[in-house]
Design an enzyme around this catalytic site. Structure first.
Site, PDB file in Angstrom:
ATOM      1  N   LYS A 191       0.839  -1.208   0.000  1.00  0.00           N
ATOM      2  CA  LYS A 191       0.000   0.000   0.000  1.00  0.00           C
ATOM      3  C   LYS A 191       0.870   1.252   0.000  1.00  0.00           C
ATOM      4  O   LYS A 191       0.636   2.185  -0.764  1.00  0.00           O
ATOM      5  CB  LYS A 191      -0.910   0.029   1.240  1.00  0.00           C
ATOM      6  CG  LYS A 191      -1.688   1.329   1.377  1.00  0.00           C
ATOM      7  CD  LYS A 191      -2.442   1.444   2.675  1.00  0.00           C
ATOM      8  CE  LYS A 191      -1.661   2.090   3.775  1.00  0.00           C
ATOM      9  NZ  LYS A 191      -1.544   3.562   3.699  1.00  0.00           N
ATOM     10  N   ASN A 192       1.874   1.264   0.856  1.00  0.00           N
ATOM     11  CA  ASN A 192       2.677   2.488   0.985  1.00  0.00           C
ATOM     12  C   ASN A 192       3.606   2.717  -0.200  1.00  0.00           C
ATOM     13  O   ASN A 192       4.226   3.772  -0.308  1.00  0.00           O
ATOM     14  CB  ASN A 192       3.491   2.460   2.291  1.00  0.00           C
ATOM     15  CG  ASN A 192       2.621   2.765   3.494  1.00  0.00           C
ATOM     16  OD1 ASN A 192       1.428   3.007   3.358  1.00  0.00           O
ATOM     17  ND2 ASN A 192       3.219   2.748   4.672  1.00  0.00           N
ATOM     18  N   CYS A 230      -5.236   9.098   8.921  1.00  0.00           N
ATOM     19  CA  CYS A 230      -5.330   8.532  10.270  1.00  0.00           C
ATOM     20  C   CYS A 230      -5.044   9.585  11.326  1.00  0.00           C
ATOM     21  O   CYS A 230      -4.128  10.381  11.192  1.00  0.00           O
ATOM     22  CB  CYS A 230      -4.305   7.421  10.438  1.00  0.00           C
ATOM     23  SG  CYS A 230      -4.833   5.870   9.753  1.00  0.00           S
ATOM     24  N   ARG A 253       0.699  15.626  12.630  1.00  0.00           N
ATOM     25  CA  ARG A 253       1.180  15.389  11.260  1.00  0.00           C
ATOM     26  C   ARG A 253       1.222  16.648  10.391  1.00  0.00           C
ATOM     27  O   ARG A 253       0.468  16.779   9.426  1.00  0.00           O
ATOM     28  CB  ARG A 253       0.346  14.287  10.590  1.00  0.00           C
ATOM     29  CG  ARG A 253       0.409  13.007  11.361  1.00  0.00           C
ATOM     30  CD  ARG A 253      -0.369  11.901  10.721  1.00  0.00           C
ATOM     31  NE  ARG A 253       0.391  11.152   9.732  1.00  0.00           N
ATOM     32  CZ  ARG A 253      -0.056  10.065   9.133  1.00  0.00           C
ATOM     33  NH1 ARG A 253      -1.244   9.616   9.399  1.00  0.00           N
ATOM     34  NH2 ARG A 253       0.695   9.429   8.257  1.00  0.00           N
ATOM     35  N   ASP A 304       4.536   1.430  11.797  1.00  0.00           N
ATOM     36  CA  ASP A 304       3.306   0.771  11.347  1.00  0.00           C
ATOM     37  C   ASP A 304       3.149  -0.640  11.935  1.00  0.00           C
ATOM     38  O   ASP A 304       2.078  -1.236  11.810  1.00  0.00           O
ATOM     39  CB  ASP A 304       3.280   0.678   9.815  1.00  0.00           C
ATOM     40  CG  ASP A 304       2.980   2.027   9.181  1.00  0.00           C
ATOM     41  OD1 ASP A 304       2.589   2.955   9.907  1.00  0.00           O
ATOM     42  OD2 ASP A 304       3.150   2.152   7.947  1.00  0.00           O
ATOM     43  N   ARG A 349      -8.975   0.268   4.375  1.00  0.00           N
ATOM     44  CA  ARG A 349      -8.084   1.209   3.706  1.00  0.00           C
ATOM     45  C   ARG A 349      -6.778   0.529   3.297  1.00  0.00           C
ATOM     46  O   ARG A 349      -6.199   0.873   2.270  1.00  0.00           O
ATOM     47  CB  ARG A 349      -7.743   2.371   4.647  1.00  0.00           C
ATOM     48  CG  ARG A 349      -8.835   3.404   4.782  1.00  0.00           C
ATOM     49  CD  ARG A 349      -8.313   4.617   5.513  1.00  0.00           C
ATOM     50  NE  ARG A 349      -7.029   5.018   4.961  1.00  0.00           N
ATOM     51  CZ  ARG A 349      -6.089   5.687   5.631  1.00  0.00           C
ATOM     52  NH1 ARG A 349      -6.288   6.068   6.858  1.00  0.00           N
ATOM     53  NH2 ARG A 349      -4.947   5.994   5.054  1.00  0.00           N
TER      54      ARG A 349
END
Ligand code: UD1
Length: 423
Positions: free
Chosen positions: A22-23, A120, A125, A310, A402
């Protein structure tokens, strides 16, 4: 709204294929905006986040088409012209990575209006590193009404960008921007995450001139134009880590296909200390659970090659039943312990001291209704639910959707009693 229900206490056995990352796929899709030719991405995961990003890219003039099924599947991204340079709040607020279109838009169209991000809720952030870096490359930037307005008349110029600390997203954006800037850009304190290397490798295949991928210093010679490419996305080391932890948590034995031990990075030695077994076989990475309760194991999250933030929450899931006390320190995000109160609902004994969670292992967790609070917290509740006695019901599973492809199908196939209910 969907819920995931787990009847815990079943060992996982068999084989799980690890999906594309995903990343990596998100910034790779964004990189598609840098060229007027077609970018083909293979081995892409099918996720809510990729669908959200496809909508953002479509707003900007890209055609994003899925092809194939299973391991051969992928995405075609085609942006002959940028029809808009505005990425709206409606989409960017859903997913932080959509903010990253700022880099390609500025580089290719010399202007961008991009909503400040959401994503998230794991801390404040901010985006200062992105904005300072692009300003160093000659962009004129203002923030108004929740939008970043950026222009670079005559195009971005190569510059020296010294990040004060490591940011994955800011590295992606500055790297992409630098590829089409005039002259040389040097980025120091760059992220070295495998996903950054994957994006850099794809950019090289598109004609970018990048030196130093995988190191803290990236040197980029800007080129006039990038062309299309055909790139296979790296596998998801974070998904693989979550599965490895689920196997350890249930005392199971599963082969993860498509990855090797190196992909797990700092998780591998931590899992060994906890008593899990990891053996590379021809078929993939064979993971086995500890003989009895896991051994307590301390971890501290750090930028790659350190322990991935993560995987902090999923690792805490395993430590909930360790035979002793584990200290889990989070140094990347300041509010990434929202899973703690949900784990407590399952009977975990965890206290917080600043950036450290002190996890006193309990003999057993007991099923309960819990709520997913963010992407990585949600998979932790799945792991805890697999360990727990009785039924765990997880609400707000849109967080899980997600980032984890068909997780209940993948886990059911190796013996978990897990299913989705649509309420
Ligand atoms: C990416 C990953 C996310 C992972 C994180 C850290 C994606 C889609 N997301 O997120 O899964 O948890 O890397 O490995 O790839 N920061 C600032 N100012 C900035 C930018 C960042 O202060 O301008 C701070 C952040 O608040 C955070 C730290 O830097 O405390 C690291 O964040 P960053 O690496 O940028 O995370 P993301 O790229 O958002």
């Amino acid at each position: 709204m969907d819920e995931i229900v787990i009847s815990g206490g079943h060992r996982l056995r068999g084989e799980i294929a690890v999906s594309g990352s995903k990343n990596a796929v998100l910034p790779l899709m964004v990189a598609g905006l840098l060229t007027d030719e077609e970018l083909i991405l293979r081995g892409t995961p099918r996720l809510a986040d990729t669908r959200t990003l496809a909508k953002v890219l479509a707003e900007l003039g890209a055609t994003v088409a899925e092809f194939g099924n299973g391991p051969g599947e992928g995405l075609n991204i085609d942006t002959p012209t940028l029809t808009s340079t505005r990425a709206s709040y409606e989409w960017v607020s859903k997913m932080r990575a959509s903010f990253w279109v700022l880099g390609p838009l500025l580089a290719r169209a010399h202007e961008a209006q991009v909503s400040l991000p959401g994503g998230c809720a794991i801390g404040t952030r901010p985006v200062d590193l992105y904005l300072n870096g692009l300003a160093a490359m000659g962009a004129d930037i203002s923030v108004e009404g929740g939008y970043v307005n950026a222009t670079a008349k005559g195009g971005l110029k190569g510059a020296r960008v010294d990040f004060p600390f490591v940011s994955v997203g800011a590295t992606h954006v500055l790297l992409m921007a630098a590829c089409l800037a005039k002259g040389e850009t040097v980025i120091t304190n760059a992220a070295t995450e495998p996903e950054v290397v994957d994006v850099g490798t794809c950019l090289q295949a598109m004609g970018a001139q990048i030196d130093g991928l995988g190191t803290r210093i990236l040197t980029i010679q800007g080129v006039e134009k990038l062309h299309g490419a055909d790139h296979t996305v790296t596998r998801d080391r974070i998904e693989a880590g979550a599965f490895a932890l689920a196997v350890a948590a249930t005392g199971g034995a599963v082969t993860l296909t498509g990855i090797d031990e190196a992909a797990l990075g700092a998780l591998a030695p931590a899992m060994r200390l906890a008593g899990a077994g990891l053996i590379e076989t021809d078929g993939g990475l064979h993971v086995t659970g500890p003989a009895g309760r896991p051994q307590p194991t301390p971890i501290t999250t750090e930028p790659y090659p350190g322990f991935a933030t993560d995987l902090q929450a999923p690792f805490m899931g395993l430590m909930c039943c360790a035979d002793g006390v584990s200290r889990i320190r989070e140094t990347i995000f300041e509010n990434r312990f929202m899973h703690v109160q949900e784990l407590a609902r399952l009977g975990a004994d965890i206290s917080l001291e600043g950036d450290t969670a002190i996890v006193t292992g309990v003999e057993k967790l007991y099923g309960a209704p819990v709520m997913a609070t963010d992407l990585r917290a949600s998979v932790t509740l799945v792991i805890a639910g697999l360990m727990a006695e009785g039924e765990t019901r997880i609400s707000r599973v849109y967080h899980l959707d997600r980032g984890y492809e068909r997780i209940e199908e993948k886990l059911s196939a190796v013996g978990a009693k897990i299913w989705r209910e649509t309420l």
